[in-house]
Design an enzyme around this catalytic site. Structure first.
Site, mmCIF file in Angstrom:
data_model
loop_
_atom_site.group_PDB
_atom_site.id
_atom_site.type_symbol
_atom_site.label_atom_id
_atom_site.label_comp_id
_atom_site.label_asym_id
_atom_site.label_seq_id
_atom_site.Cartn_x
_atom_site.Cartn_y
_atom_site.Cartn_z
ATOM 1 N N SER A 41 0.796 -1.232 0.000
ATOM 2 C CA SER A 41 0.000 0.000 0.000
ATOM 3 C C SER A 41 0.829 1.282 0.000
ATOM 4 C CB SER A 41 -0.974 0.022 1.182
ATOM 5 O OG SER A 41 -0.288 0.206 2.392
ATOM 6 N N LYS A 84 0.304 4.214 6.824
ATOM 7 C CA LYS A 84 -0.328 5.052 5.792
ATOM 8 C C LYS A 84 0.131 6.491 5.944
ATOM 9 C CE LYS A 84 -3.198 1.638 4.749
ATOM 10 N NZ LYS A 84 -2.907 0.755 3.671
#
Length: 154
Positions: A41, A84
């Protein structure tokens, strides 16, 4: 034969071990630690098996900024940790996958997205993330050595 001198030395060693363990725990819990990054990600910024140093002071003081890379508990699976980038702070209007097309990040929450938007489960799927789930702010990549770098934008 007396065991008293040995008991004194053994208790001193046990005391030092316990002190060291308590200090180590406090450093890891409140100051910073090392994290192994897994998953696609955050590619190309971070890759699987990168080792990151994270600090825990900035999130506790709520001094996070847009663009910071953070580690947190996954809002949909508390056994899983996520890494993230903060793309929205409280009050920011953000786009996601919801009927209205956009929403405002509520107070006490952040909007998180992976740099690899085509292969990232993030706030676009599960919505704003409570700041209380944030564990640390990524400071630098320490492994692999040939890619060691600071990862802070300020």
């Amino acid at each position: 034969m007396s065991f008293r001198p040995y008991l004194g030395k053994a208790s001193a060693v046990i005391g030092y071990v316990l002190q060291t363990a308590c200090i180590t725990h406090c450093i890891i819990e409140y100051v910073g630690d090392f994290v192994l990054c897994t998953g696609p990600s955050m590619e190309p910024t971070l890759e699987t098996n990168n080792i990151l140093f994270t600090e825990h002071i900035t999130p506790r003081l709520q001094r996070l900024r847009r663009g910071d890379i953070i580690t947190a508990k996954c809002p949909t699976d508390p056994k899983q940790n996520i890494c993230k980038r903060i793309t929205g702070l409280p009050g920011d209007k953000v786009k996601g996958y919801f009927p209205r097309g956009s929403q405002v990040v509520p107070r006490g929450h952040v909007w998180l997205e992976g740099d690899n938007s085509d292969n990232s489960k993030d706030s676009r799927m599960y919505g704003p993330v409570p700041q209380g789930l944030i564990r640390g702010r990524v400071v630098c990549r320490v492994w692999p050595l040939n890619k060691m770098s600071l990862l802070t934008e300020h």
